[in-house]
Design an enzyme around this catalytic site. Structure first.
Site, PDB file in Angstrom:
ATOM      1  N   SER A 297       0.858  -1.186   0.000  1.00  0.00           N
ATOM      2  CA  SER A 297       0.000   0.000   0.000  1.00  0.00           C
ATOM      3  C   SER A 297       0.889   1.229   0.000  1.00  0.00           C
ATOM      4  CB  SER A 297      -0.896  -0.005   1.240  1.00  0.00           C
ATOM      5  OG  SER A 297      -1.475   1.271   1.455  1.00  0.00           O
ATOM      6  N   ARG A 337     -18.328  -5.499 -47.512  1.00  0.00           N
ATOM      7  CA  ARG A 337     -17.237  -4.974 -46.691  1.00  0.00           C
ATOM      8  C   ARG A 337     -17.852  -3.875 -45.839  1.00  0.00           C
ATOM      9  NH1 ARG A 337     -11.882  -4.926 -48.089  1.00  0.00           N
ATOM     10  NH2 ARG A 337     -12.407  -6.833 -49.186  1.00  0.00           N
TER      11      ARG A 337
END
Length: 503
Positions: A297, A337
Site C-alpha cells: 500500500s 465490406r
C-alpha cells in the site's frame, strides 16, 4: 505528436505497454499482442502468400526468399505505419507500400519478386489472417498457463479432499464442505474453458476485393492450382485452419474466439472472487503467495493486499463488454465490406487476448503458490455449530418422531431450530444440542447416534466422488502439461518456420 516523438516513449514502438492495464503488462503479452506482433503477423501472411505463389509457378522463382527477407519486422517503423493507416483505414495499405520498396531494394537479381507481393489479395484477407495468426500464437501460450493452473488445482483437490470447511450460499453458512471440492470446482471451470479454447479454430481468410475470388481466378487461369488450393496451402504455411469459403462478413471465427476467451476469464474471475473473500482477515482461510513488492500500500505499510486476485478480477469484469463489441460488430457487417464494424473488432479482440493471457499468468502464479489454512477453515466451520447439520438431522430424525400437538416431526424439529436461534450466539450450539436431545427419545436415537449426526464430517454427501468425477472428466488438464517451444517463434516471417496446425 510526431511518430519520432512517440518513439521516444518506452515501449511505444511495440504498442501499449499496459500502464493503465497492469493485469496485462508483461513482456510476453506485449511480445505476442503488441503492435510489432501485429506487424510481424501481417508480414508473415504476405511472406507465406509469396511462397504459395512461387510453389504454384505463379510468381518468379526466388521471389519467396526475397519477400521473406523483406518481411523482417525490424525493417519497419510501426508508429509511422500506424499514423499512415488513417489514409486507407487499415495498417495493411501503408505496410504494403513499405514492403514493396523493401522487396524492390532486395531484388538485386532483378527477378521481379514484387509480383509475389499481395497478388490477388485484399487488405481484409491479410489482416483477418494475420489476426488469426496472432490469436493462435497467444492462445497457445494461454493454454500452457491454463494447463499448469489446472494441474495445480487438481493437486489441491486431491490433497485437501478431507479438509473440512463451510459452504456458503447467499453469503451465509450453509453446509459442511471440503476445500478439496472447492478446488475441484475451480478446476472444473478452468478445464472446461480451456477445452473450449482448444477447440477454437483459426481459419485463413481469402476472397479478394469483394469475396468472389475474381482476381484469384484470373491469376490461376491455365494453372495447375485454383484459388481454393492456394488458400489451403497458405493455411498450411501459417499453421492455420483451412476455410471452405471466404468469411469476410461471416464473423463466427471472431465471435467464437471472443466467447472462448471470455469463458476463460469467467472461470478465472470465479477463483479470484473466492480468494478475495477467503483471504479477508476475518476469514483467513487462504492467502496469496508472497513476493517482494507485491500487495503493498502507498500509505499503510502493514497491508498485504491480494493483488493477484484483484488483477484477475479486473480482467474478468472487462471481458463481457469486449465480447459484446465483437457481436455488435458481427451483426453490423453490412454489404460485402462493412463501413466501420470490421475496424471495431481489432481493438476489442486484441484487448481480450491481452486480458486473458495476462490473467492466465497471474492465475497460474496464484494457484501454484496458494497458501491454505485448514485450521482456519475448521474454526469458521465451528462458528455455525451443530445448527449447520439441521438439514441432515431433520432428514434422519423427523421420521422417528410422532405427531405432537398437531405438529409433524419435521415441524417439531423446525421449532427446535427457531428456539435455538433466539438464544445468544455464544449459547446456540449448547442450546441446540439440549433442545434436540429433549425432543427425541433416547430409545429412538442414542447419544452416540446423535453425536454422529452432529459431526460435520458425516454430512459431506458425495463431495469426494464429485471431486473424483470432475478430475476424471479432464485427464489432460489434471496431469502436468508438456513443455512447449517459444510461443513467439511462429511469428517468424519465414513461413516455413510457422509450424503445423495446432490440434
Amino acid at each position: 505528436m510526431t511518430a519520432a516523438a512517440l518513439g521516444s516513449y518506452g515501449g511505444a514502438a511495440d504498442g501499449d505497454a499496459g500502464l493503465l492495464s497492469p493485469v496485462s503488462a508483461s513482456p510476453l503479452v506485449r511480445a505476442l499482442t503488441g503492435d510489432r506482433a501485429v506487424l510481424a503477423a501481417i508480414l508473415a501472411v504476405e511472406s507465406g502468400w509469396a511462397a504459395v505463389l512461387e510453389a504454384a509457378d505463379l510468381a518468379p522463382a526466388g521471389s519467396a526468399a526475397v519477400v521473406a527477407s523483406a518481411a523482417e519486422a525490424g525493417r519497419y517503423d510501426v508508429a509511422d505505419i500506424a499514423l499512415r493507416a488513417q489514409g486507407g483505414g487499415n495498417p495493411v495499405i501503408p505496410l504494403l507500400a513499405d514492403l514493396r520498396k523493401q522487396v524492390s531494394a532486395l531484388d538485386s537479381a532483378g527477378i521481379g519478386a514484387g509480383k509475389a507481393v499481395h497478388t490477388s489479395l485484399t487488405s481484409q484477407d491479410v489482416l483477418d489472417t494475420a489476426l488469426m495468426l496472432l490469436a493462435r500464437n497467444t492462445v497457445d501460450a494461454l493454454l500452457a498457463d491454463l494447463k499448469c493452473t489446472t494441474t495445480a488445482l487438481a493437486a489441491l483437490a486431491e490433497k485437501h479432499a478431507d479438509t473440512l470447511g463451510v459452504g456458503r450460499s447467499l453469503t451465509q453458512h450453509s453446509l459442511p464442505f471440503t476445500f478439496g471440492l472447492r478446488a475441484a470446482q475451480w478446476f472444473h471451470g478452468v478445464a472446461a474453458a480451456g477445452r473450449q479454447l482448444e477447440r477454437t479454430e483459426f481459419p485463413v481468410q481469402f476472397g479478394g476485393a469483394a469475396g468472389t475470388l475474381a482476381a484469384g481466378t484470373v491469376l490461376t487461369t491455365g494453372a495447375a492450382k485454383n484459388p481454393f488450393d492456394l488458400a489451403d496451402e497458405l493455411a498450411v504455411q501459417l499453421g492455420l485452419a483451412a476455410a471452405p469459403a471466404p468469411w469476410h462478413t461471416n464473423r463466427l471465427a471472431v465471435t467464437s474466439l471472443g466467447n472462448a476467451l471470455a469463458t476463460v476469464l469467467d472461470a478465472a474471475g470465479k477463483i479470484a472472487a473466492d480468494v478475495l473473500f477467503l483471504s479477508r482477515a476475518e476469514v483467513a482461510e487462504l492467502a496469496e503467495p508472497r513476493a517482494a513488492g507485491r500487495g503493498v500500500s502507498s500509505a499503510m505499510p502493514q497491508k498485504q493486499n491480494p493483488v493477484l486476485s484483484v488483477l484477475i478480477r479486473s480482467a474478468a469484469l472487462q471481458a463481457p463488454q469486449l465480447v459484446a463489441q465483437l457481436h455488435l460488430a458481427a451483426a453490423n457487417f453490412n454489404d460485402e465490406r462493412p463501413d466501420g464494424a470490421w475496424h471495431t473488432e481489432w481493438p476489442a479482440l486484441r484487448q481480450l487476448l491481452q486480458l486473458a493471457l495476462g490473467a492466465a499468468g497471474h492465475l497460474r502464479e496464484l494457484v501454484e503458490g496458494l497458501q491454505v489454512f485448514p485450521d482456519a477453515m475448521r474454526r469458521n466451520l465451528d462458528l455455525a455449530g451443530p445448527l449447520l447439520l439441521a438439514e441432515g438431522v431433520s432428514a434422519a430424525v423427523a421420521p422417528l418422531l410422532e405427531a405432537k400437538d398437531g405438529r409433524t416431526g419435521k415441524e417439531q424439529l423446525q421449532a427446535v431450530v427457531d428456539q435455538t436461534l433466539r438464544a445468544p450466539a455464544a449459547e446456540q450450539a449448547a442450546t441446540y444440542r439440549r433442545l434436540l436431545r429433549g425432543a427425541v427419545p433416547a430409545d429412538r436415537l442414542s447419544d452416540e447416534q446423535l453425536a454422529e449426526l452432529l459431526d460435520p464430517a458425516n454430512y459431506l454427501g458425495q463431495a469426494a466422488e464429485i471431486t473424483r468425477r470432475v478430475l476424471a472428466a479432464y485427464p489432460d488438464f489434471a496431469s502436468p502439461a508438456k513443455p512447449i517451444s517459444d510461443p513467439g517463434s511462429s511469428l517468424d516471417p519465414n513461413p516455413n518456420a510457422n509450424g503445423a496446425k495446432r490440434g
